[in-house]
Each structure stands twice: as structure tokens, then as C-alpha cells.
Write an enzyme that holds these catalytic residues in place. Structure first.
Site, PDB file in Angstrom:
ATOM      1  N   THR A 205     -10.564 -60.424   0.345  1.00 41.00           N
ATOM      2  CA  THR A 205      -9.466 -60.287   1.294  1.00 41.00           C
ATOM      3  C   THR A 205      -9.573 -61.491   2.210  1.00 41.00           C
ATOM      4  OG1 THR A 205      -9.627 -57.870   1.296  1.00 41.00           O
ATOM      5  CG2 THR A 205      -8.667 -58.846   3.252  1.00 41.00           C
ATOM      6  N   ARG A 233      -2.826 -47.245  -4.635  1.00 38.87           N
ATOM      7  CA  ARG A 233      -3.994 -47.199  -3.720  1.00 38.87           C
ATOM      8  C   ARG A 233      -3.758 -48.191  -2.585  1.00 38.87           C
ATOM      9  NH1 ARG A 233      -7.820 -51.281  -1.794  1.00 38.87           N
ATOM     10  NH2 ARG A 233      -9.771 -50.217  -1.302  1.00 38.87           N
ATOM     11  N   VAL A 234      -3.946 -47.727  -1.375  1.00 37.11           N
ATOM     12  CA  VAL A 234      -3.812 -48.585  -0.200  1.00 37.11           C
ATOM     13  C   VAL A 234      -5.179 -48.682   0.457  1.00 37.11           C
ATOM     14  CG1 VAL A 234      -2.747 -48.791   2.072  1.00 37.11           C
ATOM     15  CG2 VAL A 234      -1.379 -48.016   0.129  1.00 37.11           C
ATOM     16  N   GLY A 235      -5.612 -49.904   0.726  1.00 35.66           N
ATOM     17  CA  GLY A 235      -6.907 -50.108   1.370  1.00 35.66           C
ATOM     18  C   GLY A 235      -6.774 -50.171   2.877  1.00 35.66           C
ATOM     19  N   ASP A 236      -7.751 -50.801   3.494  1.00 38.54           N
ATOM     20  CA  ASP A 236      -7.765 -50.905   4.959  1.00 38.54           C
ATOM     21  C   ASP A 236      -6.888 -52.037   5.479  1.00 38.54           C
ATOM     22  OD1 ASP A 236      -9.620 -52.665   3.656  1.00 38.54           O
ATOM     23  OD2 ASP A 236     -10.465 -53.155   5.604  1.00 38.54           O
ATOM     24  N   THR A 256     -13.219 -57.083   5.957  1.00 33.44           N
ATOM     25  CA  THR A 256     -13.056 -57.271   4.520  1.00 33.44           C
ATOM     26  C   THR A 256     -14.117 -56.412   3.834  1.00 33.44           C
ATOM     27  OG1 THR A 256     -14.513 -59.218   4.517  1.00 33.44           O
ATOM     28  CG2 THR A 256     -12.169 -59.636   4.764  1.00 33.44           C
ATOM     29  N   GLY A 257     -13.948 -56.218   2.528  1.00 36.91           N
ATOM     30  CA  GLY A 257     -14.910 -55.385   1.806  1.00 36.91           C
ATOM     31  C   GLY A 257     -14.320 -54.027   1.462  1.00 36.91           C
ATOM     32  N   GLY A 259     -12.504 -51.054   1.509  1.00 33.85           N
ATOM     33  CA  GLY A 259     -11.502 -50.567   2.450  1.00 33.85           C
ATOM     34  C   GLY A 259     -11.662 -49.116   2.810  1.00 33.85           C
TER      35      GLY A 259
HETATM   36  N1  GLY Z   1     -10.634 -54.577   2.161  1.00 31.78           N
HETATM   37  C1  GLY Z   1      -9.733 -54.710   1.105  1.00 31.78           C
HETATM   38  C2  GLY Z   1      -9.491 -53.455   0.384  1.00 31.78           C
HETATM   39  O1  GLY Z   1     -10.343 -52.594   0.305  1.00 31.78           O
HETATM   40  O2  GLY Z   1      -8.407 -53.306  -0.169  1.00 31.78           O
END
Ligand code: GLY
Length: 355
Positions: A205, A233-236, A256-257, A259
Site C-alpha cells: 500500500t 473485500r475492503v481493507g483498512d 500499511t500491512g 488491513g
Molecule cells: N493495508 C492494505 C490492506 O489490507 O488492504
């Protein structure tokens, strides 16, 4: 049992650590390590300054160049990350990002503007290579904060964005390799898989934060998300408070990482709140990483020593230009650009990766 990571341990290794150096929990429990109670300082190189994830050196350089010519902080960080969104060689962001399990690139992004206390975001956006710019339009041209999926795409097209196929040949070949070998490595968990160890996959990210000479702050986070994720799927990254938070009175933070861990911990928001309560940026990020480590109780998410089997990196930029970044695991670096130029610095970390 997970090795409990204590605040004392965070504060324990800086006697030998300079700015940006490792803060390993391998020193936990050592009397020598517990002798010191101070963290490495969070450097304040003056303003303007921009920091970003390790893939963001060009982004921070562009952001600072624009800040020096008087641009608004949000326009500056978005112009910075646009370089990475457009770069097909970065397979974690924008055009050329790794696709979902069906081979479709779905992008997440959010932006937050300190002076106006406003934010915008898009989630699971297909076909538009610059989700950060669409997120800025959600902020400025709607009464909403987050648009997702088909509605986000229609909104982008209405604003003149050109839909295109974002899957590069390189990303398609990587996805195909995964398809051919993934069997147990998708996100559909059988009862057995839910008990098995986590199979790590890329979650790159870019997060980019900036403060200008006046002390105004903005930030952006943009990503193609977890490689080969379940569609939708939605991340952070598009979640305000998780992948990004900006408080113009205090500072800005991003992540990042993995989510899922950042959403559950409200990572960026808590980093900002920590700084509001007086923690320096280094302590503010390490406190949240400690919470994540402590809250990782599902066996499949932990390694054989009970530590998180994934990584999260947090970035913090205080209003006065002081900054820090930390990861759960050693080996990460982050980008910094100030008046004197740019460089990569080592992130602090909780745990030393064993060779
Ligand atoms: N931090 C990016 C994700 O998990 O989508």
C-alpha cells in the site's frame, strides 16, 4: 501463549538505538535492556516535511516540492501518490496492482484534509487507476465520505475518469500462478483452515502524510489491497481512522500491512489520539502495535511463539514536523522528505525477524 509485549519493553532498548533504529522485543526481560526508559527521539526536521511507506520516496519528494511552491497539503500528497498509482511496477497500488481472486483489480483509497476536517474514500473501485483522486472528489463534491464498488465507479466516470483494464500482464501472470497453486490459500476458510496457520500474501500500500510550513496537515492512503482477496473485500486503506487519520491540531497517521488488524485496532486514529495525549510519534505508533500484538489471539494469526504471523506498519507525523514509523516485524523502511532532501529510514519494530 503470546509473548506479552509491555510498555516497559518498548521503552527498554533505546540506550543503544539511534533515531530510526530497531526496537526489538528480543530484548524483553533482559535487565540491561530494562535499564533505560527512553525511546529513540522522533526527529523534527522542520517544515514542510512529508513521510510515506517505503515505496513512497518519489511521492514524498513530489509532495514537498509542491508544498514549497505553496500548494495545499492534500493536493501535494495526492500528486505524490499518483506517481505510484500510475507505476505498473508497484504491484500493490493502482495500475498494475495485484487483483482479487477472480483476476479483477479492486482499489481502495482515502484522503483526509486537516484544515477542513474533511475526508473522502472509495472502496472496491474497479477500472480507475487513481482512486486517491476519486476519494478527493468524494470529499469535495459529495455529502458522503465513502463510496464503494459500482457506485464509486459511476461517480468517477461522471467526473471524467477513463475506465481502463488495470490488470497488467505481469500482475495477470502472478495471479495465474496463484490460481494454479492456491488450493488452501484463498480466503474461504474451512473449519480446518480456520485453525491452520495464516498463509501470508502481499498487502502493500502507499500511505503519504505531509505538513506544510504553517503546520497544516493532510494524508492519503491508496492500495490494490490484499492480493487475491475475495471480491468485495475492503481493507483498512479507505477507512478513516484505520488506514489514515488527520487531526490538524495534533498530527497525522497512516497504516500499511494487514488491513484487518488495522481496522480492528482503529490504528491511525489511536496513533493521533496518543500524540494528542502527549506521546511522541515513536511511542504513539509502538503503543498501537503493542495493542495489535496483544489482541491477536486467534491461533491461525499467530506464529509458533504466539506473535502476530503478519505485519503492520504505522506512520506518524506530528504538527511540528516530528515523525516516526514502526512495524510489528523488523526489516521495514519508510520514506522521509524534508527541506534537506529525502531518504529511507529504518522503521522501529516490536520483533526481530529471525534469519
Ligand atoms: N493495508 C492494505 C490492506 O489490507 O488492504
Amino acid at each position: 501463549m503470546a509473548q506479552r509485549v509491555t510498555r516497559r519493553a518498548f521503552l527498554s532498548t533505546s540506550a543503544t538505538a539511534g533515531a530510526g533504529a530497531a526496537l526489538g522485543c528480543s530484548a524483553l526481560g533482559s535487565p540491561a535492556a530494562q535499564a533505560s526508559e527512553s525511546l529513540p527521539p522522533s526527529p523534527a526536521p522542520g517544515r514542510p516535511v512529508s513521510i510515506a511507506s517505503g515505496n513512497g520516496l518519489r511521492a514524498t519528494a513530489r509532495a514537498v516540492e509542491l508544498l514549497q511552491s505553496g500548494e495545499d497539503t492534500l493536493d501535494a500528497v495526492i500528486a505524490g501518490v499518483t506517481i505510484v498509482e500510475d507505476d505498473p511496477e508497484d504491484m500493490t497500488v493502482g495500475y498494475g496492482g495485484l487483483p482479487n481472486e477472480e483476476g479483477v483489480v479492486e482499489l481502495d483509497a482515502c484522503v483526509m484534509h486537516g484544515p477542513s476536517c474533511n475526508a473522502g474514500a472509495v472502496a472496491a473501485l474497479q477500472k480507475i487507476r487513481n482512486p486517491s483522486r476519486v476519494a478527493q472528489l468524494v470529499m469535495s463534491r459529495t455529502d458522503h465520505v465513502l463510496l464503494a464498488g459500482e457506485g464509486a465507479l459511476r461517480f468517477a466516470v461522471a467526473h471524467g475518469f477513463e475506465p481502463q483494464d488495470l490488470l497488467t500482464d505481469k500482475a495477470r501472470r502472478a495471479w495465474l500462478r496463484w490460481k494454479e497453486t492456491h488450493s488452501a490459500a484463498d480466503d474461504w476458510l474451512s473449519e480446518e483452515e480456520a485453525r491452520a496457520a495464516l498463509d501470508a500474501r502481499p498487502t502493500g500500500t502507499i500511505n503519504c502524510l505531509a505538513v506544510d510550513a504553517k503546520g497544516d496537515l493532510s494524508g492519503v492512503t491508496t492500495t490494490s489491497g490484499l492480493a487475491y482477496k475475495i471480491p468485495g473485500r475492503v481493507g483498512d486503506s479507505p477507512i478513516i481512522g484505520a488506514g489514515l487519520y488527520v487531526d490538524n491540531d495534533v498530527g497525522a497517521a497512516g497504516a500499511t500491512g494487514r488491513g484487518e488488524a488495522v481496522i480492528i485496532s482503529s490504528g491511525s486514529r489511536i496513533v493521533c489520539e496518543n500524540m494528542r495525549r502527549g506521546m511522541p510519534p515513536a511511542e504513539a505508533v509502538l503503543d498501537v502495535l503493542e495493542r495489535i500484538a496483544r489482541q491477536t489471539v486467534e491461533p491461525r494469526l499467530r506464529d509458533e511463539k504466539g506473535r502476530p504471523a503478519f505485519d503492520v506498519t504505522l506512520y506518524a507525523l506530528r504538527k511540528d514536523g516530528a515523525y516516526a514509523s514502526g512495524s510489528i516485524w523488523s526489516g521495514k523502511s519508510f520514506a522521509v522528505h524534508g527541506a534537506a532532501g529525502g531518504r529511507l529510514e529504518a522503521c522501529l519494530h516490536l520483533f526481530e525477524r529471525e534469519a
